[in-house]
Design a protein around this motif. Structure first.
Motif, PDB file in Angstrom:
ATOM      1  N   THR A  57       0.737  -1.025   0.008  1.00 28.35           N
ATOM      2  CA  THR A  57       0.085   0.099   0.091  1.00 28.35           C
ATOM      3  C   THR A  57       0.964   1.285  -0.045  1.00 28.35           C
ATOM      4  O   THR A  57       1.921   1.053   0.643  1.00 28.35           O
ATOM      5  CB  THR A  57      -0.858   0.119   1.188  1.00 28.35           C
ATOM      6  OG1 THR A  57      -2.033   1.209   1.083  1.00 28.35           O
ATOM      7  CG2 THR A  57      -0.144   0.425   2.477  1.00 28.35           C
ATOM      8  N   THR A  96      -1.652  -6.771   8.593  1.00 24.30           N
ATOM      9  CA  THR A  96      -2.781  -6.088   8.465  1.00 24.30           C
ATOM     10  C   THR A  96      -2.580  -4.630   8.353  1.00 24.30           C
ATOM     11  O   THR A  96      -1.918  -3.983   9.440  1.00 24.30           O
ATOM     12  CB  THR A  96      -3.869  -6.366   9.641  1.00 24.30           C
ATOM     13  OG1 THR A  96      -4.166  -7.783   9.527  1.00 24.30           O
ATOM     14  CG2 THR A  96      -5.229  -5.653   9.329  1.00 24.30           C
ATOM     15  N   ASN A  98      -4.426  -0.875   8.374  1.00 23.27           N
ATOM     16  CA  ASN A  98      -5.548  -0.272   8.539  1.00 23.27           C
ATOM     17  C   ASN A  98      -5.205   1.320   8.937  1.00 23.27           C
ATOM     18  O   ASN A  98      -4.859   1.579   9.828  1.00 23.27           O
ATOM     19  CB  ASN A  98      -6.429  -0.689   9.606  1.00 23.27           C
ATOM     20  CG  ASN A  98      -7.822  -0.237   9.905  1.00 23.27           C
ATOM     21  OD1 ASN A  98      -7.969   0.705  10.649  1.00 23.27           O
ATOM     22  ND2 ASN A  98      -8.745  -1.038   9.133  1.00 23.27           N
ATOM     23  N   SER A  99      -5.759   2.230   8.120  1.00 25.56           N
ATOM     24  CA  SER A  99      -5.614   3.552   8.329  1.00 25.56           C
ATOM     25  C   SER A  99      -4.267   4.218   8.780  1.00 25.56           C
ATOM     26  O   SER A  99      -4.051   4.850   9.608  1.00 25.56           O
ATOM     27  CB  SER A  99      -6.654   3.962   9.394  1.00 25.56           C
ATOM     28  OG  SER A  99      -8.196   3.789   9.149  1.00 25.56           O
ATOM     29  N   TYR A 103      -0.285  -3.861  11.570  1.00 22.69           N
ATOM     30  CA  TYR A 103      -0.422  -4.359  12.772  1.00 22.69           C
ATOM     31  C   TYR A 103       0.135  -6.018  12.657  1.00 22.69           C
ATOM     32  O   TYR A 103      -0.204  -6.555  11.368  1.00 22.69           O
ATOM     33  CB  TYR A 103      -2.063  -4.723  13.212  1.00 22.69           C
ATOM     34  CG  TYR A 103      -2.702  -3.493  13.366  1.00 22.69           C
ATOM     35  CD1 TYR A 103      -2.738  -2.971  14.640  1.00 22.69           C
ATOM     36  CD2 TYR A 103      -3.303  -2.849  12.450  1.00 22.69           C
ATOM     37  CE1 TYR A 103      -3.344  -1.789  15.047  1.00 22.69           C
ATOM     38  CE2 TYR A 103      -3.970  -1.737  12.586  1.00 22.69           C
ATOM     39  CZ  TYR A 103      -4.039  -1.081  13.751  1.00 22.69           C
ATOM     40  OH  TYR A 103      -4.643   0.094  14.268  1.00 22.69           O
ATOM     41  N   VAL A 137      -7.616  -8.866  12.441  1.00 20.69           N
ATOM     42  CA  VAL A 137      -8.621  -8.369  11.688  1.00 20.69           C
ATOM     43  C   VAL A 137      -9.045  -6.973  12.497  1.00 20.69           C
ATOM     44  O   VAL A 137      -9.359  -7.264  13.703  1.00 20.69           O
ATOM     45  CB  VAL A 137      -9.801  -9.186  11.219  1.00 20.69           C
ATOM     46  CG1 VAL A 137     -10.522  -9.690  12.645  1.00 20.69           C
ATOM     47  CG2 VAL A 137     -10.936  -8.317  10.240  1.00 20.69           C
ATOM     48  N   VAL A 138      -9.191  -5.897  12.034  1.00 18.87           N
ATOM     49  CA  VAL A 138      -9.692  -4.596  12.535  1.00 18.87           C
ATOM     50  C   VAL A 138     -10.954  -4.100  12.347  1.00 18.87           C
ATOM     51  O   VAL A 138     -11.565  -4.095  10.930  1.00 18.87           O
ATOM     52  CB  VAL A 138      -8.618  -3.265  12.245  1.00 18.87           C
ATOM     53  CG1 VAL A 138      -9.158  -2.188  12.931  1.00 18.87           C
ATOM     54  CG2 VAL A 138      -7.197  -3.837  12.682  1.00 18.87           C
ATOM     55  N   SER A 139     -11.702  -4.226  13.390  1.00 17.25           N
ATOM     56  CA  SER A 139     -13.268  -3.973  13.004  1.00 17.25           C
ATOM     57  C   SER A 139     -13.580  -2.583  14.002  1.00 17.25           C
ATOM     58  O   SER A 139     -13.573  -2.994  15.403  1.00 17.25           O
ATOM     59  CB  SER A 139     -14.138  -4.888  13.322  1.00 17.25           C
ATOM     60  OG  SER A 139     -15.533  -4.806  13.093  1.00 17.25           O
ATOM     61  N   ASN A 141     -12.597  -0.048  16.377  1.00 18.59           N
ATOM     62  CA  ASN A 141     -11.373   0.430  17.247  1.00 18.59           C
ATOM     63  C   ASN A 141     -10.917  -0.782  17.698  1.00 18.59           C
ATOM     64  O   ASN A 141     -10.117  -0.810  18.759  1.00 18.59           O
ATOM     65  CB  ASN A 141     -11.933   1.394  18.313  1.00 18.59           C
ATOM     66  CG  ASN A 141     -12.098   2.789  17.796  1.00 18.59           C
ATOM     67  OD1 ASN A 141     -11.640   3.081  16.560  1.00 18.59           O
ATOM     68  ND2 ASN A 141     -12.824   3.451  18.487  1.00 18.59           N
ATOM     69  N   ALA A 143      -8.974  -4.857  17.116  1.00 12.99           N
ATOM     70  CA  ALA A 143      -8.336  -5.564  16.660  1.00 12.99           C
ATOM     71  C   ALA A 143      -8.551  -7.261  17.248  1.00 12.99           C
ATOM     72  O   ALA A 143      -8.489  -7.317  18.352  1.00 12.99           O
ATOM     73  CB  ALA A 143      -6.975  -5.424  16.611  1.00 12.99           C
TER      74      ALA A 143
END
Length: 241
Positions: A57, A96, A98-99, A103, A137-139, A141, A143
């Motif tokens: 990314t 992972t 995220n934003s 992680y 997996v982040v959902s 706030n 993990a």
């Protein structure tokens, strides 16, 4: 040998190998572009090789290695931007992102970690009871990830605090006589009185650890339910509400 899936990004295919290299190939032709060498251990071959899948990314490629490091490279030329020293712990799980945060989990240090994706600055760490081979997996706030002691853990990514956990039946049943007095996996504790240089010792100890029903797979969240597999042979579906 190749044990991990490739990543395809901006016209290149990225793939890691047990020969200790991460390779970048032209996605259309397969032409070699560049390779990046991680650490080698020529006598024992224990701390070497890439078993995680790369993640790409924002012009970067991220991956962990069995050499005890997590790497962030420039996706264009393969130059190292930053790396994390996991203190001789394997980094086997695919990261992972995220934003703008990466992680990962580690093996022998039992850590769940978060880093700024650009700089590598550590933002979060949480100590588990066993190896972390499960990609988080982040959902929202939170993990979610599993550890080798049989726990599925929910950690707040803002505070680094544990918000909940689920233990497999194997862990509930066997933790008191498999884990050490601190509640952690401990190879030497389980191998007490045995010769650690023998392969049979490793087999005996790992068979004891597997009675905890470790969680090695990566969880998936959908409609407030989290799904994950365990070495006990079961697929679990847990309501998060």
């Amino acid at each position: 040998m190749i044990h991990a899936s490739p990543a395809v990004y901006q016209g290149k295919v990225y793939i890691g190998s047990w020969d200790s290299f991460l390779y970048a190939l032209d996605a259309a032709t397969g032409k070699f572009e560049w390779k990046f060498e991680t650490g080698k251990q020529p006598i024992y071959h224990l701390l070497e090789g890439i078993q995680s899948s790369p993640v790409c990314t924002d012009g970067m490629v991220y991956f962990g290695s069995r050499d005890g490091f997590f790497y962030a490279l420039n996706a264009g030329d393969g130059k190292q931007v930053w790396k994390y020293n996991a203190d001789n712990s394997w980094v086997l799980a695919t990261a992972t992102i995220n934003s703008g945060v990466v992680y990962i989990g580690t093996s022998d240090t039992f850590l769940f970690l978060a880093f700024d994706a650009k700089t590598g600055k550590e933002k979060l760490r949480y100590k588990c009871n066993g190896y972390v081979y499960s990609s988080p997996v982040v959902s929202g706030n939170i993990a979610y990830f599993g550890d080798f002691s049989g726990n599925l853990l929910a950690v707040d990514i803002k505070t680094g605090e544990l918000t909940g956990k689920f233990s497999t039946n194997g862990r509930v049943k066997n933790a008191t006589h498999v884990l050490n007095l601190k509640g952690d996996l401990d190879f030497n504790f389980l191998a007490k009185g045995m010769d650690n240089s023998l392969y049979t010792t490793s087999v005996i100890v790992m068979n004891k650890i597997y009675t905890l029903a470790p969680i090695v797979s990566s969880p998936v969240v959908n409609n407030s339910i989290i799904y994950f597999g365990s070495t006990d042979g079961y697929l679990y579906a847990i309501n998060l509400k």
